[in-house]
Design a protein around this motif. Structure first.
Motif, PDB file in Angstrom:
ATOM      1  N   VAL A 108     -26.905  -6.644 -10.034  1.00  0.00           N
ATOM      2  CA  VAL A 108     -25.748  -7.323  -9.234  1.00  0.00           C
ATOM      3  C   VAL A 108     -24.482  -7.641  -9.966  1.00  0.00           C
ATOM      4  O   VAL A 108     -23.553  -7.441  -9.738  1.00  0.00           O
ATOM      5  CB  VAL A 108     -26.409  -8.804  -8.857  1.00  0.00           C
ATOM      6  CG1 VAL A 108     -25.282  -9.568  -8.198  1.00  0.00           C
ATOM      7  CG2 VAL A 108     -27.363  -8.648  -7.682  1.00  0.00           C
ATOM      8  N   GLN A 109     -24.626  -8.166 -11.557  1.00  0.00           N
ATOM      9  CA  GLN A 109     -23.825  -8.119 -12.378  1.00  0.00           C
ATOM     10  C   GLN A 109     -23.230  -6.790 -12.746  1.00  0.00           C
ATOM     11  O   GLN A 109     -21.903  -6.951 -12.706  1.00  0.00           O
ATOM     12  CB  GLN A 109     -24.384  -8.633 -13.696  1.00  0.00           C
ATOM     13  CG  GLN A 109     -23.301  -8.927 -14.830  1.00  0.00           C
ATOM     14  CD  GLN A 109     -23.665  -9.538 -16.026  1.00  0.00           C
ATOM     15  OE1 GLN A 109     -25.058  -9.727 -16.220  1.00  0.00           O
ATOM     16  NE2 GLN A 109     -23.156  -9.566 -17.101  1.00  0.00           N
ATOM     17  N   LEU A 110     -23.937  -5.926 -12.957  1.00  0.00           N
ATOM     18  CA  LEU A 110     -23.217  -4.371 -13.366  1.00  0.00           C
ATOM     19  C   LEU A 110     -22.572  -3.868 -11.979  1.00  0.00           C
ATOM     20  O   LEU A 110     -21.459  -3.104 -11.907  1.00  0.00           O
ATOM     21  CB  LEU A 110     -24.405  -3.556 -13.561  1.00  0.00           C
ATOM     22  CG  LEU A 110     -24.954  -3.670 -14.957  1.00  0.00           C
ATOM     23  CD1 LEU A 110     -25.874  -2.820 -15.268  1.00  0.00           C
ATOM     24  CD2 LEU A 110     -23.703  -3.632 -16.006  1.00  0.00           C
ATOM     25  N   SER A 111     -23.097  -4.040 -10.807  1.00  0.00           N
ATOM     26  CA  SER A 111     -22.358  -3.846  -9.521  1.00  0.00           C
ATOM     27  C   SER A 111     -21.056  -4.569  -9.434  1.00  0.00           C
ATOM     28  O   SER A 111     -20.014  -3.819  -9.073  1.00  0.00           O
ATOM     29  CB  SER A 111     -23.366  -4.048  -8.485  1.00  0.00           C
ATOM     30  OG  SER A 111     -22.781  -3.808  -7.132  1.00  0.00           O
ATOM     31  N   GLY A 112     -21.030  -5.768  -9.797  1.00  0.00           N
ATOM     32  CA  GLY A 112     -19.688  -6.371  -9.845  1.00  0.00           C
ATOM     33  C   GLY A 112     -18.766  -5.979 -10.642  1.00  0.00           C
ATOM     34  O   GLY A 112     -17.410  -5.680 -10.277  1.00  0.00           O
ATOM     35  N   GLU A 113     -19.444  -5.492 -11.782  1.00  0.00           N
ATOM     36  CA  GLU A 113     -18.349  -4.757 -12.853  1.00  0.00           C
ATOM     37  C   GLU A 113     -18.015  -3.570 -12.696  1.00  0.00           C
ATOM     38  O   GLU A 113     -17.089  -3.103 -12.511  1.00  0.00           O
ATOM     39  CB  GLU A 113     -19.323  -4.825 -14.235  1.00  0.00           C
ATOM     40  CG  GLU A 113     -19.319  -6.192 -14.984  1.00  0.00           C
ATOM     41  CD  GLU A 113     -20.247  -6.167 -16.274  1.00  0.00           C
ATOM     42  OE1 GLU A 113     -20.419  -4.877 -16.739  1.00  0.00           O
ATOM     43  OE2 GLU A 113     -20.465  -7.273 -16.676  1.00  0.00           O
ATOM     44  N   CYS A 114     -18.925  -2.758 -11.646  1.00  0.00           N
ATOM     45  CA  CYS A 114     -18.676  -1.353 -11.184  1.00  0.00           C
ATOM     46  C   CYS A 114     -17.619  -1.372 -10.160  1.00  0.00           C
ATOM     47  O   CYS A 114     -16.472  -0.870 -10.125  1.00  0.00           O
ATOM     48  CB  CYS A 114     -19.842  -0.467 -10.767  1.00  0.00           C
ATOM     49  SG  CYS A 114     -20.909  -0.216 -11.939  1.00  0.00           S
ATOM     50  N   SER A 115     -17.791  -2.566  -9.389  1.00  0.00           N
ATOM     51  CA  SER A 115     -16.594  -2.543  -8.361  1.00  0.00           C
ATOM     52  C   SER A 115     -15.260  -3.167  -8.940  1.00  0.00           C
ATOM     53  O   SER A 115     -14.253  -2.375  -8.526  1.00  0.00           O
ATOM     54  CB  SER A 115     -16.868  -3.908  -7.534  1.00  0.00           C
ATOM     55  OG  SER A 115     -16.017  -4.127  -6.604  1.00  0.00           O
ATOM     56  N   LYS A 116     -15.313  -3.747 -10.049  1.00  0.00           N
ATOM     57  CA  LYS A 116     -14.017  -4.249 -10.695  1.00  0.00           C
ATOM     58  C   LYS A 116     -13.329  -2.933 -11.501  1.00  0.00           C
ATOM     59  O   LYS A 116     -12.232  -2.604 -11.344  1.00  0.00           O
ATOM     60  CB  LYS A 116     -14.124  -5.354 -11.995  1.00  0.00           C
ATOM     61  CG  LYS A 116     -14.611  -6.749 -11.102  1.00  0.00           C
ATOM     62  CD  LYS A 116     -14.640  -7.503 -12.274  1.00  0.00           C
ATOM     63  CE  LYS A 116     -15.027  -8.995 -11.574  1.00  0.00           C
ATOM     64  NZ  LYS A 116     -15.466  -9.973 -12.764  1.00  0.00           N
ATOM     65  N   LYS A 117     -14.309  -2.295 -11.915  1.00  0.00           N
ATOM     66  CA  LYS A 117     -14.006  -0.753 -12.541  1.00  0.00           C
ATOM     67  C   LYS A 117     -13.382   0.185 -11.861  1.00  0.00           C
ATOM     68  O   LYS A 117     -12.346   0.831 -11.742  1.00  0.00           O
ATOM     69  CB  LYS A 117     -15.101  -0.283 -13.434  1.00  0.00           C
ATOM     70  CG  LYS A 117     -15.310  -1.111 -14.873  1.00  0.00           C
ATOM     71  CD  LYS A 117     -16.267  -0.537 -15.733  1.00  0.00           C
ATOM     72  CE  LYS A 117     -16.565  -1.497 -16.906  1.00  0.00           C
ATOM     73  NZ  LYS A 117     -17.655  -0.931 -17.758  1.00  0.00           N
TER      74      LYS A 117
END
Length: 167
Positions: A108-117
């Motif tokens: 979930v955290q990486l998904s959020g970071e991926c979304s930001k990226k």
């Protein structure tokens, strides 16, 4: 005297008969006791045989109980071993569930970071398009100005009767 002898004979006869009856009763009693004694001896023999049989059955039951105790002990050891294995597996499952929750949280955290990226990439792509367009416009302007400068240079040289040198 005959009468006395007769009376004495009758009394004697009664005494003899009474004594005979007593002896007969005693003999009958003795016979009854002998029969009863034999009967009791037979009962004692039967009871002794039953007691021996009971002792033998008790020994057999005690042996079976010992064997059952051994089997129960072995089964208890196996049960304890299986319970230990189950407990180990339960702990592994708890660890796996915890790891899965951590992995899910990280996803979930990486998904959020991926979304930001992804948003940053889209923004940078937009900036790159804008820069490319600016560069393209600047290049066209430079080419246009260069052409104007070249024309002015050529006109200036033509005023002097010279031509530009193209090296």
């Amino acid at each position: 005297m005959n009468a006395k002898a007769l009376v004495a004979g009758g009394v004697l006869l009664r005494r003899v008969k009474a004594e005979s009856d007593k002896r007969l009763e005693a003999a009958a009693e003795q016979l009854h006791l002998t029969v009863e004694n034999e009967k009791l001896k037979k009962e004692i023999a039967v009871l002794q045989a039953l007691d021996d049989l009971r002792k033998k059955q008790n020994e057999e039951l005690e042996e079976r109980a010992r064997r059952h105790d051994t089997v129960v002990s072995e089964m208890q050891k196996e049960l304890d071993s299986k319970e230990a294995t189950i407990e180990g597996l339960r702990q592994e499952i708890v660890k796996s569930v915890d790891n899965a929750k951590k992995a899910e949280s990280l996803a979930v955290q990486l998904s959020g970071e991926c979304s930001k990226k992804d948003q940053l990439i889209e923004k940078l792509q937009e900036e790159a398009r804008e820069n490319t367009q600016l560069l393209s416009e600047a290049t066209e302007e430079i080419v246009e100005k260069s052409s104007e400068i070249y024309e002015a240079y050529r006109d200036a040289l033509a005023t002097f009767g010279a031509e530009p040198n193209l090296c």
